[in-house]
Enzyme design. Sequence first.
Site, short mmCIF file in Angstrom:
data_model
loop_
_atom_site.label_atom_id
_atom_site.label_comp_id
_atom_site.label_asym_id
_atom_site.label_seq_id
_atom_site.Cartn_x
_atom_site.Cartn_y
_atom_site.Cartn_z
N LYS A 81 26.79 15.52 -38.82
CA LYS A 81 28.22 15.20 -38.98
C LYS A 81 28.33 13.88 -39.72
CE LYS A 81 32.14 17.10 -37.61
NZ LYS A 81 32.40 18.46 -37.14
N ASP A 116 36.32 18.50 -42.17
CA ASP A 116 36.69 18.32 -40.77
C ASP A 116 38.07 17.67 -40.82
OD1 ASP A 116 35.30 18.56 -37.95
OD2 ASP A 116 36.35 16.66 -37.88
N1 GLU Z 1 33.90 20.65 -39.15
C1 GLU Z 1 33.71 22.02 -38.80
C2 GLU Z 1 33.11 22.11 -37.40
O1 GLU Z 1 33.41 21.29 -36.57
C3 GLU Z 1 32.97 22.82 -39.86
C4 GLU Z 1 31.60 22.32 -40.21
C5 GLU Z 1 30.96 23.02 -41.40
O2 GLU Z 1 31.56 23.96 -41.94
O3 GLU Z 1 29.86 22.62 -41.76
O4 GLU Z 1 32.38 23.00 -37.06
#
Ligand code: GLU
Length: 444
Positions: free
Chosen positions: A124, A164
Amino acid sequence: MKANEVIDNLKRRFPNEPEYIQAVEEVLTTIEDVYNQHPEFEKSNLIERLCIPDRIFSFRVTWQDDKGAVHTNMGYRVQHNNAIGPYKGGIRFHSSVTPSILKFLAFEQTFKNSLTTLPMGGGKGGSDFNPKGKSNAEIMRFCQAFVMELWRYIGPETDVPAGDIGVGGREVSFMYGMYKKLARENTGTFTGKSLEMGGSLIRPEATGYGNVYFLLEMLKTKNIDIKGKVVAVSGSGNVAQYTVEKLIELGAKVVTMSDSNGYIYDPDGIDREKLDYIMELKNLYRGRIKEYAEKYGCKYVEGARPWGEKCDIAMPSATQNELNGEDAKTLLANGCIAVSEGANMPSTPEAINTFLAAKILYAPGKAANAGGVSTSGLEMTQNAMHLGWSAEEVDQKLKGIMKSIHEQCVKYGKQEDGTINYVKGANVAGFMKVAKAMMAQGIL
Ligand code: GLU
């Protein structure tokens, strides 16, 4: 492993990281039994190696606003665990972003990605940059400056960021544009890109649709029909919008949506036309949800969340810790039968315990909102094959993945009385795959 001791140790080593500790505690208390059935895990101190991220990059991002003033923000990328595939997870732009928030998100992502059945590790990233009120040009300059620092640490087989909170198709496309220039390759290192530059159909819809598909699986275990059910949704961003779209399509009645200022309550239900208005308001004009109440003459409550409104189903789709123990009690008292989380860790530990004790259908985000990252995984596959699937194909695959996540939750979460503890199911299933991969690769 004694979960309490591990958590106390982490608290000592990482003080001032409450969200990270909260996420770890929720997982460790549910996997403790299974972990202790495997002495080889303890022998290799698997638990600490799983809880502490592989590495964290942090950097200063310098950018210039439209008036020429120069600003700095902090940027981060947490590479949590790559035992089952490249680090994978979104980037968040929000003033509340801290290392603790990103560590909790990267930790959760590792288990979520494991559940998707696809080969993706957990990561992340983000910045404390506040995109509210910024011009398009300012957003572009910030995204470019952010990637100028980050690009060296990411790649299609090492770490694949996405969106996100505060990061959607526009921001991902700005970041990927800059990335291509610097890295001199075009293999899809970001997902959630705009369609024309290698994005996948259904990726924008995937988190919201996936959450509804998961909800349908849960309801099916009790032979409950979604049609006519009253649903309280929080948030009005990407996840909330497509959750509401799918719910409308299936004949449910959505009565609430919200933003960081407050929530609207529409007793007649948000229909297709009203949702189109919200999408335009939020995605094009970047306005406030209050304007919906003014336009359609319904109730708007400033500075509150929608959990006090009577509903059959609640779908928190805004942000972490947006539903507390009191809210959970109110929902239950009002007859709520199911909660399915579109956001990451929206329920506090007190709320989770309240739902579990009441034995309602409660799906934690790492299972219910995994449709987004799953479709990111499908975007990676399409990029690697240099072709694109139709919307129907992607949607079918998404449905299959959500069904499989539900099956894994049932397998590991079924209780003696026949009810399903989805928290335990998701955590144990997600953990076992990562743990086995970590054991196979040796001490690293
Ligand atoms: N931010 C999204 C999540 O919390 C998607 C992450 C992604 O597609 O890599 O899963």
